[in-house]
Design an enzyme around this catalytic site. Structure first.
Site, PDB file in Angstrom:
ATOM      1  N   HIS A 117       0.802  -1.223   0.000  1.00 13.25           N
ATOM      2  CA  HIS A 117       0.000   0.000   0.000  1.00 13.25           C
ATOM      3  C   HIS A 117       0.831   1.267   0.000  1.00 13.25           C
ATOM      4  O   HIS A 117       0.294   2.351   0.240  1.00 13.25           O
ATOM      5  CB  HIS A 117      -0.928   0.049   1.224  1.00 13.25           C
ATOM      6  CG  HIS A 117      -1.962  -1.024   1.257  1.00 13.25           C
ATOM      7  ND1 HIS A 117      -3.238  -0.857   0.774  1.00 13.25           N
ATOM      8  CD2 HIS A 117      -1.896  -2.300   1.703  1.00 13.25           C
ATOM      9  CE1 HIS A 117      -3.928  -1.973   0.943  1.00 13.25           C
ATOM     10  NE2 HIS A 117      -3.132  -2.865   1.503  1.00 13.25           N
ATOM     11  N   LYS A 161      -8.572  13.730   4.649  1.00  9.70           N
ATOM     12  CA  LYS A 161      -7.685  12.571   4.582  1.00  9.70           C
ATOM     13  C   LYS A 161      -6.648  12.765   5.668  1.00  9.70           C
ATOM     14  O   LYS A 161      -6.589  13.830   6.285  1.00  9.70           O
ATOM     15  CB  LYS A 161      -7.020  12.467   3.211  1.00  9.70           C
ATOM     16  CG  LYS A 161      -6.383  13.794   2.729  1.00  9.70           C
ATOM     17  CD  LYS A 161      -5.786  13.684   1.334  1.00  9.70           C
ATOM     18  CE  LYS A 161      -6.825  13.685   0.249  1.00  9.70           C
ATOM     19  NZ  LYS A 161      -6.581  12.687  -0.773  1.00  9.70           N
ATOM     20  N   ARG A 162      -5.843  11.731   5.943  1.00  4.73           N
ATOM     21  CA  ARG A 162      -4.783  11.928   6.926  1.00  4.73           C
ATOM     22  C   ARG A 162      -3.889  13.099   6.535  1.00  4.73           C
ATOM     23  O   ARG A 162      -3.681  13.373   5.359  1.00  4.73           O
ATOM     24  CB  ARG A 162      -3.946  10.635   7.053  1.00  4.73           C
ATOM     25  CG  ARG A 162      -4.661   9.509   7.767  1.00  4.73           C
ATOM     26  CD  ARG A 162      -5.052   9.914   9.181  1.00  4.73           C
ATOM     27  NE  ARG A 162      -3.884  10.074  10.014  1.00  4.73           N
ATOM     28  CZ  ARG A 162      -3.411   9.138  10.830  1.00  4.73           C
ATOM     29  NH1 ARG A 162      -4.057   7.989  10.958  1.00  4.73           N
ATOM     30  NH2 ARG A 162      -2.334   9.337  11.538  1.00  4.73           N
ATOM     31  N   LYS A 188       0.534  14.423   0.713  1.00  2.00           N
ATOM     32  CA  LYS A 188      -0.836  14.679   0.258  1.00  2.00           C
ATOM     33  C   LYS A 188      -1.056  16.165  -0.045  1.00  2.00           C
ATOM     34  O   LYS A 188      -2.050  16.545  -0.638  1.00  2.00           O
ATOM     35  CB  LYS A 188      -1.837  14.192   1.300  1.00  2.00           C
ATOM     36  CG  LYS A 188      -1.817  12.662   1.498  1.00  2.00           C
ATOM     37  CD  LYS A 188      -2.791  12.239   2.587  1.00  2.00           C
ATOM     38  CE  LYS A 188      -2.672  10.772   2.973  1.00  2.00           C
ATOM     39  NZ  LYS A 188      -3.322   9.868   2.002  1.00  2.00           N
ATOM     40  N   THR A 230      -8.715   6.351  -1.809  1.00  2.00           N
ATOM     41  CA  THR A 230     -10.057   5.760  -1.901  1.00  2.00           C
ATOM     42  C   THR A 230     -11.109   6.816  -1.589  1.00  2.00           C
ATOM     43  O   THR A 230     -12.250   6.701  -2.036  1.00  2.00           O
ATOM     44  CB  THR A 230     -10.212   4.573  -0.929  1.00  2.00           C
ATOM     45  OG1 THR A 230      -9.669   4.948   0.340  1.00  2.00           O
ATOM     46  CG2 THR A 230      -9.494   3.349  -1.447  1.00  2.00           C
ATOM     47  N   LYS A 288     -14.988   7.808  -3.282  1.00  2.51           N
ATOM     48  CA  LYS A 288     -16.236   8.126  -2.572  1.00  2.51           C
ATOM     49  C   LYS A 288     -16.806   9.443  -3.091  1.00  2.51           C
ATOM     50  O   LYS A 288     -18.011   9.568  -3.329  1.00  2.51           O
ATOM     51  CB  LYS A 288     -15.995   8.211  -1.063  1.00  2.51           C
ATOM     52  CG  LYS A 288     -15.609   6.870  -0.445  1.00  2.51           C
ATOM     53  CD  LYS A 288     -14.965   7.004   0.939  1.00  2.51           C
ATOM     54  CE  LYS A 288     -14.203   5.733   1.274  1.00  2.51           C
ATOM     55  NZ  LYS A 288     -13.267   5.902   2.395  1.00  2.51           N
TER      56      LYS A 288
HETATM   57  C1  26Q Z   1       3.201   0.226  10.423  1.00  5.20           C
HETATM   58  C2  26Q Z   1       4.107  -0.144  11.409  1.00  5.20           C
HETATM   59  C3  26Q Z   1       4.047   0.436  12.666  1.00  5.20           C
HETATM   60  C4  26Q Z   1       3.081   1.391  12.929  1.00  5.20           C
HETATM   61  C5  26Q Z   1       2.177   1.761  11.945  1.00  5.20           C
HETATM   62  C6  26Q Z   1       2.241   1.194  10.690  1.00  5.20           C
HETATM   63  C7  26Q Z   1       1.291   1.587   9.650  1.00  5.20           C
HETATM   64  C8  26Q Z   1      -0.066   1.710   9.920  1.00  5.20           C
HETATM   65  C9  26Q Z   1      -0.953   2.084   8.943  1.00  5.20           C
HETATM   66  C10 26Q Z   1       1.709   1.838   8.349  1.00  5.20           C
HETATM   67  C11 26Q Z   1       0.819   2.217   7.357  1.00  5.20           C
HETATM   68  C12 26Q Z   1      -0.549   2.329   7.662  1.00  5.20           C
HETATM   69  C13 26Q Z   1      -1.559   2.728   6.675  1.00  5.20           C
HETATM   70  C14 26Q Z   1      -1.332   2.940   5.397  1.00  5.20           C
HETATM   71  C15 26Q Z   1      -2.383   3.370   4.477  1.00  5.20           C
HETATM   72  O1  26Q Z   1      -3.502   3.650   4.876  1.00  5.20           O
HETATM   73  N1  26Q Z   1      -2.097   3.423   3.176  1.00  5.20           N
HETATM   74  C16 26Q Z   1      -3.096   3.814   2.200  1.00  5.20           C
HETATM   75  O2  26Q Z   1      -3.747   2.635   1.756  1.00  5.20           O
HETATM   76  C17 26Q Z   1      -4.845   2.948   0.925  1.00  5.20           C
HETATM   77  C18 26Q Z   1      -5.548   1.641   0.583  1.00  5.20           C
HETATM   78  O3  26Q Z   1      -4.790   0.906  -0.309  1.00  5.20           O
HETATM   79  C19 26Q Z   1      -4.399   3.699  -0.309  1.00  5.20           C
HETATM   80  O4  26Q Z   1      -5.538   4.091  -1.028  1.00  5.20           O
HETATM   81  C20 26Q Z   1      -3.581   4.925   0.061  1.00  5.20           C
HETATM   82  O5  26Q Z   1      -3.034   5.524  -1.101  1.00  5.20           O
HETATM   83  C21 26Q Z   1      -2.462   4.540   1.021  1.00  5.20           C
HETATM   84  O6  26Q Z   1      -1.782   5.700   1.470  1.00  5.20           O
END
Ligand code: 26Q
Length: 836
Positions: free
Chosen positions: A377, A568-569, A574, A676, A680
């Site tokens: 991702h 978004k975050r 972004k 995503t 929406k």
């Molecule tokens: C990993 C290790 C330790 C702590 C936290 C994490 C961690 C947690 C969440 C790393 C990444 C995430 C989330 C990532 C994320 O949301 N990515 C998004 O995924 C979406 C679905 O595929 C995409 O549409 C987005 O582009 C992408 O940024």
């Protein structure tokens, strides 16, 4: 936990098979009254909406429960159907109430029932906390996948963690983000079913001990471990009006009994209770970073806890039916890894098969590498998960040994393919050498999986050509694309009732399970009468959104203005900053009287910053400061508004996306894997202003260039521009940009807070700015002006809006799930259920 087994009291069929519950308003009223008075013990003095909500949920829940059981039985047919397991550290489910009603086909009967009882549906729905068990895109994607799988009747089980505290709640204080714990389970969770009988034991710590197996081979035992119990809580996932209810199984950590015994016997009661706390800490809180939180021991514990408990659960069910014969295991099971977070499952399945089930390495590896599939991702190299070997050795010594062995065999394969290419072996090794050795989780995932996919066409392409190039050369056939989607049940049918009704009146209801049917709207894009109705629905949705913004930000949005939204975050890539620079430009124009032919705009931003992400937090502060200046300036008035919505979450998006005109998807090209939220918005008739990044590219392909406001460098141009990037020269040569930067630098937005935005200014003007914000600013301002002109012609805008909805069919997770199933999972849909 129940321990007494049934002996003489056997559950005969008539005891557990009940007649179907009524699905009409009358049955619902009857159940509601009984739950309210008898189960909950409430009466006419009740003051809290919550008890009404509770009685209604219990009523709905019974109807879920009966379909759930039928689905479980269907899973068991023929010694068990082939299944997929979706392993994810996050499931961002949001609220379940309205979705359950929709998918059970009870929306109208419940409406009528509540009307008859004189109760207000919205008021009751507001009682439910969001299940915020995810950060953002990746977690919400998992939730949409679950909905689509149940709707397609695919036998897919979700495995995740039941965090006691989900994503933090965000408050804004003096413009700054303040985090508060989200104790979402405080008043209980009516949607879950505890299943202590399926508790698993997960081991940590200890050491490896060699021993001689009966056949003379050497075996390993993992001993002196500190164990934690994993207790499953099942959440029902109803398909859309098809009688199927799938399962999301969330693990909660609990201390083992002997934990207490040892310490209690040593006479240390408090230490025993302390130890219990340690164990139960594992599932206490969701890590609020949407990039890697490097090296946090507790996070690694969480990941292993999820992987081990889930795999043991699957193996237990296998052994119950097939005994210790695993020859068919890979034919009946597969695991989709949602990013690298659960990737330790690769090594853990090897361990369980070899150490617990006496399978030899070769068969264990054949099975493992056939059943695992990995979804990536992210393209940000810094976000690729790595764990210190030291931490692994201390926490999971046996698992580390297995990773080393996987690596040794893998590097031998690399050496066979590229003899003598030592450099390549170093690049591809699962272990990164250096000051501190690290395990590269993405490489473990690739080596251990039969499929590796990205989440949008561009993203998958860039993975193959960039980040995973070496692996793509070795195994081109493993790599594939699965463009993301969203479920149209939640993100159109349920959250946008007005548009749902208009669309269904016009083209029928087929789109709810076949989103491509929205194409039937295309001829109506030019129909003036239809266009007027479309505008009216959008207007009503904007009124609703404006009320939320008024309540939560105290800012008045005029529904006649263009609603321009970026939620978004908060992340530098972004580029919320780019958005703010445009708002400052509009403000500057108003102040200079450059407002001929003006189109009023209301700009909304929202999103959480990771608590340790300084720049993201400063950007929130900047947004709030700019908002304050603009919204209190009498010269500006209704021409421009800016608001930052606190605590952006699933249930807020359900109000935001139906009321949005312009969707901001403005990341630096090559950085947003998919996005995503963009889908929406599109589905709900917003027009996108965006870069050629992630799924934007595919969105534009579907809706047509003329219905999308494109700007900015391409991913390839971004990489090239980095070499010689001079933002200061751009600023100086463009008078609009000069003035924007001057307003910022002059302290106009931080009059009594000197210097607080210096880090932002510094990053914008640095030739090393990785996000190339200034490089894309001119193009962005021009594209925004195009959007303004388009909006002035309301008929034209309406056509664009209709075309966006009409061509959003590709972005249903139904399509995404069909592709995963056709190419990776290969599951047979369950038979039609009796209680559809
Ligand atoms: C990993 C290790 C330790 C702590 C936290 C994490 C961690 C947690 C969440 C790393 C990444 C995430 C989330 C990532 C994320 O949301 N990515 C998004 O995924 C979406 C679905 O595929 C995409 O549409 C987005 O582009 C992408 O940024």
């Amino acid at each position: 936990m129940p321990t007494q087994m049934l002996e003489t009291s056997q559950p005969v069929a008539w005891l557990t098979e009940l007649p179907p519950l009524g699905m009409d308003a009358k049955s619902i009223v009857a159940d509601f009254r009984r739950y309210f008075s008898h189960t909950l013990g409430r009466d006419r003095h009740t003051k809290y909406a919550y008890y009404m909500y509770e009685a209604l949920v219990l009523t709905l829940r019974d109807r879920l429960w009966e379909r759930w059981k039928d689905t479980r039985y269907a899973y068991e047919e023929d010694g068990g159907v082939r299944r997929a397991y979706y392993l994810s550290m996050e499931f961002l489910m949001g609220r379940a109430f309205s979705n359950a009603m929709l998918n059970l086909g009870l929306t109208d009967p419940v409406h009528k029932a509540l009307q008859d009882m004189g109760l207000n549906m919205e008021e009751l729905a507001e009682c439910e906390n969001d299940a915020g068990l995810g950060n953002g895109g990746l977690g919400r994607l998992a939730a949409c996948f679950m909905d689509s799988c149940a709707t397609l009747r695919l036998p897919v089980v979700g495995y995740g963690i039941r965090y006691a505290y989900g994503m933090f709640r965000q408050r804004i204080e003096n413009g700054y983000q303040v985090e508060e714990p989200d104790h979402w389970l405080r008043s209980g969770n009516l949607w879950e079913l505890e299943r202590p009988e399926y508790t698993q034991r997960v081991r940590f710590g200890g050491r490896n001990e060699a021993f001689m197996k009966p056949d003379g081979e050497m075996g390993w035992r993992w001993i002196d471990t500190h164990d934690v119990l994993a207790v499953p809580y099942d959440v029902p996932i109803p398909g859309y009006q098809n009688g199927t209810v799938n399962t999301l199984r969330l693990w909660s950590a609990a201390a083992t009994d002997e934990f207490d015994f040892e310490d209690f016997n040593a006479g240390s009661y408090t230490e025993a209770v302390g130890a219990k706390n340690m164990a139960e800490n594992i599932t206490m809180v969701l890590y609020p970073n949407d990039a890697t939180e490097s090296g946090k021991e507790l996070r690694l514990r969480q990941q292993y806890f999820l992987a081990s408990a889930s795999l043991q659960d699957v193996l237990r069910q296998w052994v119950r039916v097939h005994g210790e014969d695993f020859t068919n295991f890979a034919a009946k099971n597969c695991f989709q890894l949602n990013d690298t977070h659960p990737t330790i499952a690769v090594a853990e399945l090897m361990r369980l098969l070899m150490d617990e089930h006496a399978v030899g390495w070769d068969l264990a590896w054949t099975i493992t590498s056939q059943v695992m599939a990995y979804t990536n991702h992210t393209l940000l190299p810094e976000a690729l998960e790595r764990w210190p070997v030291r931490l692994f050795r201390q926490l999971l010594p046996r698992v580390l040994d297995i990773i080393y062995e996987i690596n040794a065999r893998f590097l031998a394969e690399v050496a066979r393919r590229w003899p003598g290419d030592i450099e390549r072996q170093g690049r591809m090794s699962l272990i990164e050498e250096g000051y501190e050795q690290q395990v590269r989780m993405a490489y473990l995932a690739i080596v251990g999986s039969t499929s590796v996919n990205g989440v949008a066409a561009l993203h998958s392409e860039l993975l193959q050509q960039g980040l995973f190039r070496d692996f793509y050369e070795l195994w081109p056939d493993k790599f594939n694309n699965k463009t993301n989607g969203v479920t149209q049940r939640r993100w159109l049918a349920d959250c946008n009732r007005g548009l749902n009704t208009l669309i269904t009146e016009t083209i029928g209801a087929g789109w709810v399970t076949d989103l491509e049917e929205l194409r039937k709207l295309i001829p109506y894009a030019k129909d003036a009468k239809f266009g007027a109705k479309w505008r009216q629905v959008k207007h009503d949705n904007k009124v609703r959104l404006a009320a939320l913004i008024k309540a939560d930000c105290g800012v008045e949005f005029n529904p006649k203005a263009m609603f321009d939204v970026q939620v978004k975050r908060m992340h530098e890539y972004k580029r919320q900053l780019l958005n703010i620079l445009h708002v400052i430009h509009l403000y500057d124009r108003i102040k200079r009287g450059d407002t001929a032919n003006w189109t009023p705009r209301c700009v909304l931003l929202g999103g959480k910053a990771a608590p340790g992400y300084y720049m993201a937090k400063q950007i929130i502060k900047l947004t709030n400061n700019v908002a304050k200046v603009i919204n209190t300036d009498a010269d500006v008035g209704d021409q421009l508004k800016l608001a930052f919505l606190p605590n952006y979450r699933v249930s807020a998006m359900e109000i935001i996306c139906p009321g949005t005109d312009l969707s901001e998807q403005i990341s630096t090209a090559g950085k947003e894997a998919s996005g995503t939220g963009n889908m929406k918005f599109m589905m709900n008739g917003a027009v996108t202003i965006g870069t050629l990044d992630g799924a934007n590219i595919e969105i534009r392909e579907e809706c047509g260039d003329e219905n999308f406001f494109l700007f900015g460098l391409t991913a390839a141009q971004v990489e090239e521009r980095r070499q010689n990037y001079n933002p200061v020269a751009i600023i100086q040569s463009d008078p609009d940009i000069t003035r924007i930067m001057h307003l910022l630098e002059s302290g106009h937005f931080n009059q009594f807070e000197r210097g607080i935005f210096d880090p932002i200014l510094h990053s914008l003007t640095s030739s090393h700015d990785p996000w190339l914000t200034i490089a894309d600013l001119r193009g962005f301002l021009d594209a925004q002006q195009q959007a303004t002109l388009a909006y002035q012609d309301q008929e034209r805008w309406t056509r664009m809006s209709i075309m966006n909805t009409a061509t959003s069919g590709k972005f249903s997770t139904d399509r995404t799930m069909r592709e995963y199933n056709a190419e990776i999972w290969k599951l047979k849909p369950l038979p039609k259920m009796p209680l559809a």
